[in-house]
Design a protein around this motif. Structure first.
Motif, PDB file in Angstrom:
ATOM      1  N   GLY A  69      82.302 -38.133  75.587  1.00  0.00           N
ATOM      2  CA  GLY A  69      81.936 -36.888  75.542  1.00  0.00           C
ATOM      3  C   GLY A  69      80.585 -36.639  74.941  1.00  0.00           C
ATOM      4  O   GLY A  69      80.092 -37.250  73.811  1.00  0.00           O
ATOM      5  N   ARG A 129      81.751 -32.346  73.402  1.00  0.00           N
ATOM      6  CA  ARG A 129      82.645 -32.482  74.301  1.00  0.00           C
ATOM      7  C   ARG A 129      83.864 -33.445  74.343  1.00  0.00           C
ATOM      8  O   ARG A 129      83.381 -34.594  73.629  1.00  0.00           O
ATOM      9  CB  ARG A 129      82.053 -32.335  75.800  1.00  0.00           C
ATOM     10  N   LYS A 130      85.029 -33.217  74.970  1.00  0.00           N
ATOM     11  CA  LYS A 130      85.906 -34.513  74.775  1.00  0.00           C
ATOM     12  C   LYS A 130      85.486 -35.686  75.851  1.00  0.00           C
ATOM     13  O   LYS A 130      84.957 -35.231  76.566  1.00  0.00           O
ATOM     14  CB  LYS A 130      87.393 -33.921  74.991  1.00  0.00           C
TER      15      LYS A 130
END
Length: 174
Positions: A130, A134-135
Motif C-alpha cells: 500500500g 493504505r493497506k
C-alpha cells in the motif's frame, strides 16, 4: 561467444553441474585483454553455498582441462551465483523468489513492484504494498503479462517469524 560454442559448453558442463545438485543458469565467455574469462552461474532451490561452488568449480575445471572446449588459449574460470537482484526468467526462478519483493515490467508497458506470495503454472499471486498508509492489496499476475522481472533488494525488512516473536513477547509482558 558463438551459439555453437555456447551450446557445446552447456552440453559439456550442465551434466556436471546437475550431478552436484545445482542448476546451470548461465554461461558467458568474455575477452579481457588477451585472456578470456568463462563465467558460469549456478543456483539451486536451497541456494549455493561456498562449499558447493568450490566443488562444482573443481569439477568444471577438471572437465575443461581434459577437453578442448575452450581452445588452446588461456582463460579464467569464474563460478558464482546469480546475485541479489537476479532476473527472473524461468518458472523455477519465480518459485525461488517466493516471499521476495520483485519489480515487474509488464507487456502493456506498465511497471509493478510487489511481493511474490505463490507461484503456479499460469502465474503469480502477489501482494502489492500500500502507498501513503493504505493497506497492501492482492493481485493475480499471469506469466503472459510479464515482459521482465527482477528480484529487489530489501534493507531492514523483518521476516514474518521475528515480527510474530516480537508480538508474542509484548503480549507476555502485558
Amino acid at each position: 561467444m558463438s551459439t555453437t560454442q555456447s551450446e557445446r559448453l552447456r552440453d559439456l558442463l550442465e551434466p556436471l553441474v546437475t550431478s552436484q545438485g545445482l542448476d546451470l543458469e548461465e554461461i558467458a565467455v568474455d575477452s579481457v585483454g588477451r585472456k578470456r574469462v568463462l563465467r558460469v552461474v549456478v543456483d539451486s532451490d536451497e541456494g549455493a553455498d561456498l562449499d558447493a561452488i568450490a566443488d562444482v568449480s573443481r569439477a568444471l575445471s577438471a572437465k575443461l582441462d581434459e577437453t578442448d572446449a575452450m581452445g588452446q588459449g588461456e582463460y579464467t574460470l569464474e563460478v558464482g551465483t546469480p546475485g541479489a537482484e537476479r532476473a527472473l526468467t524461468e518458472h523455477r526462478h519465480y518459485v525461488r523468489a517466493t516471499d521476495r519483493l520483485a519489480k515487474f515490467q509488464l507487456q502493456d508497458g506498465g511497471e509493478l513492484v510487489a511481493r511474490i506470495l505463490t507461484v503456479d503454472d499460469e502465474g503469480l499471486d502477489l501482494e502489492v504494498p500500500g502507498v501513503k498508509g493504505r493497506k497492501a492489496t492482492s493481485r493475480r499476475l499471469p506469466f503472459a503479462d510479464i515482459a521482465k522481472a527482477r528480484v529487489q533488494v530489501e534493507f531492514g525488512r523483518k521476516d514474518k517469524k521475528s515480527v510474530e516473536d516480537e508480538e508474542n513477547e509484548k503480549e507476555e509482558e502485558a
